[in-house]
Write an enzyme that holds these catalytic residues in place. Structure first.
Site, PDB file in Angstrom:
ATOM      1  N   ARG A 115     -14.676  -7.001  23.232  1.00 42.85           N
ATOM      2  CA  ARG A 115     -14.561  -8.126  22.234  1.00 42.85           C
ATOM      3  C   ARG A 115     -14.606  -9.231  23.212  1.00 42.85           C
ATOM      4  O   ARG A 115     -13.918  -9.480  24.015  1.00 42.85           O
ATOM      5  CB  ARG A 115     -13.101  -7.971  21.853  1.00 42.85           C
ATOM      6  CG  ARG A 115     -12.891  -9.047  20.765  1.00 42.85           C
ATOM      7  CD  ARG A 115     -11.229  -8.412  20.035  1.00 42.85           C
ATOM      8  NE  ARG A 115     -10.371  -8.557  20.978  1.00 42.85           N
ATOM      9  CZ  ARG A 115      -9.105  -8.864  20.702  1.00 42.85           C
ATOM     10  NH1 ARG A 115      -8.640  -9.111  19.188  1.00 42.85           N
ATOM     11  NH2 ARG A 115      -7.971  -8.979  21.629  1.00 42.85           N
ATOM     12  N   THR A 120     -15.049 -15.877  20.773  1.00 43.83           N
ATOM     13  CA  THR A 120     -15.682 -15.726  19.262  1.00 43.83           C
ATOM     14  C   THR A 120     -14.960 -14.406  18.675  1.00 43.83           C
ATOM     15  O   THR A 120     -15.250 -14.316  17.453  1.00 43.83           O
ATOM     16  CB  THR A 120     -17.320 -15.603  19.415  1.00 43.83           C
ATOM     17  OG1 THR A 120     -17.500 -14.456  20.129  1.00 43.83           O
ATOM     18  CG2 THR A 120     -17.611 -16.869  20.052  1.00 43.83           C
ATOM     19  N   ASP A 157      -2.473  -6.854  25.711  1.00 44.84           N
ATOM     20  CA  ASP A 157      -3.770  -6.384  25.529  1.00 44.84           C
ATOM     21  C   ASP A 157      -3.779  -4.993  26.431  1.00 44.84           C
ATOM     22  O   ASP A 157      -3.221  -4.862  27.635  1.00 44.84           O
ATOM     23  CB  ASP A 157      -4.682  -7.218  26.570  1.00 44.84           C
ATOM     24  CG  ASP A 157      -6.011  -6.766  26.548  1.00 44.84           C
ATOM     25  OD1 ASP A 157      -6.929  -7.589  26.225  1.00 44.84           O
ATOM     26  OD2 ASP A 157      -6.283  -5.523  26.970  1.00 44.84           O
TER      27      ASP A 157
HETATM   28  N1  URA Z   1      -6.441  -5.404  21.202  1.00 43.17           N
HETATM   29  C1  URA Z   1      -5.109  -5.237  22.169  1.00 43.17           C
HETATM   30  O1  URA Z   1      -5.301  -4.829  23.279  1.00 43.17           O
HETATM   31  N2  URA Z   1      -4.096  -6.074  21.654  1.00 43.17           N
HETATM   32  C2  URA Z   1      -4.046  -6.635  20.602  1.00 43.17           C
HETATM   33  O2  URA Z   1      -3.060  -7.060  20.316  1.00 43.17           O
HETATM   34  C3  URA Z   1      -5.270  -6.720  19.717  1.00 43.17           C
HETATM   35  C4  URA Z   1      -6.602  -6.075  20.137  1.00 43.17           C
END
Ligand code: URA
Length: 211
Positions: A104, A108, A200
């Site tokens: 990701r 963006t 994360d």
């Molecule tokens: N991915 C993650 O690791 N944490 C989040 O809060 C959203 C996506």
């Protein structure tokens, strides 16, 4: 079939609460992810096809059931899904593991689709897709499109945390997919993080941040 099952169980909730805690070490974080994955596995595997068999106990013949072959394919959405995939693989010896690499972009939130490696007989296998976090649903939609296009008969998704925005997206675009989650959280923030969430997941599993 219900589209989403939130596994409300005190043991699951205990582990989710510990996962969220910013003081939880990387080692503990990994352990709790593994334990939650095992606890979600009974729900995630409840519709797997079985084969009727007979086995001899030391006393007599017993009828039973074994997971039908070919076993399911556990699909890891890399990188955070890998630890869940390995844990499930240890439970389901008939399973194979497929990988879908999606990153990701921080600003963006667009998806970089960088790697796919699925077994050649994927169309004969039910899939259990694992990713600790269902946030916007962008990554999961890319992964599900690949599996549906490959002819996978039945798909179950397992997440530790999911938020309403992601759930809404998946249930409307993929109404045949069953989702199993430990906890449905409150919302998604403008940086794409789940609230209250756990931060994360990939960074905390692999120690690539300050945790
Ligand atoms: N991915 C993650 O690791 N944490 C989040 O809060 C959203 C996506």
């Amino acid at each position: 079939m219900k589209l989403i099952t939130e596994v409300n169980n005190p043991l699951v909730t205990d582990r989710v609460t510990r996962l969220r805690d910013v003081r939880t070490s990387g080692r503990e974080f990994r352990q709790f992810i593994k334990e939650i994955t095992v606890l979600l596995a009974t729900e995630a595997t409840k519709n797997l096809p079985v084969t009727e068999v007979e086995v001899e106990t030391p006393l007599q013949v017993a009828s039973g059931q074994l997971i039908a072959r070919p076993g399911p394919c556990i699909v890891s959405i890399m990188r955070a899904g890998n630890i869940m995939a390995e844990t499930l693989r240890d439970l389901i010896s008939e399973a194979s593991i497929g990988f879908i690499g999606l990153a990701r972009q921080a600003v963006t939130l667009e998806i970089d689709d960088y790697y796919t490696n699925l077994p050649s007989d994927i169309a004969d296998r039910n899939c259990i897709v694992v990713d600790p976090m269902l946030a916007s649903g962008n990554s999961l939609c890319v992964a599900l499109r690949k599996l549906v296009d490959a002819g996978v008969p039945q798909i179950t998704v397992v997440n530790i945390l999911a938020c309403p925005e992601g759930i809404q997206r998946i249930t409307s675009e993929y109404p045949d997919v069953h989702m199993v989650v430990a906890k449905i959280d409150e919302a998604l923030n403008d940086k794409g993080y789940i609230l209250p969430g756990l931060g994360d997941a990939g960074d905390r599993v692999y120690g690539t941040d300050d945790h």
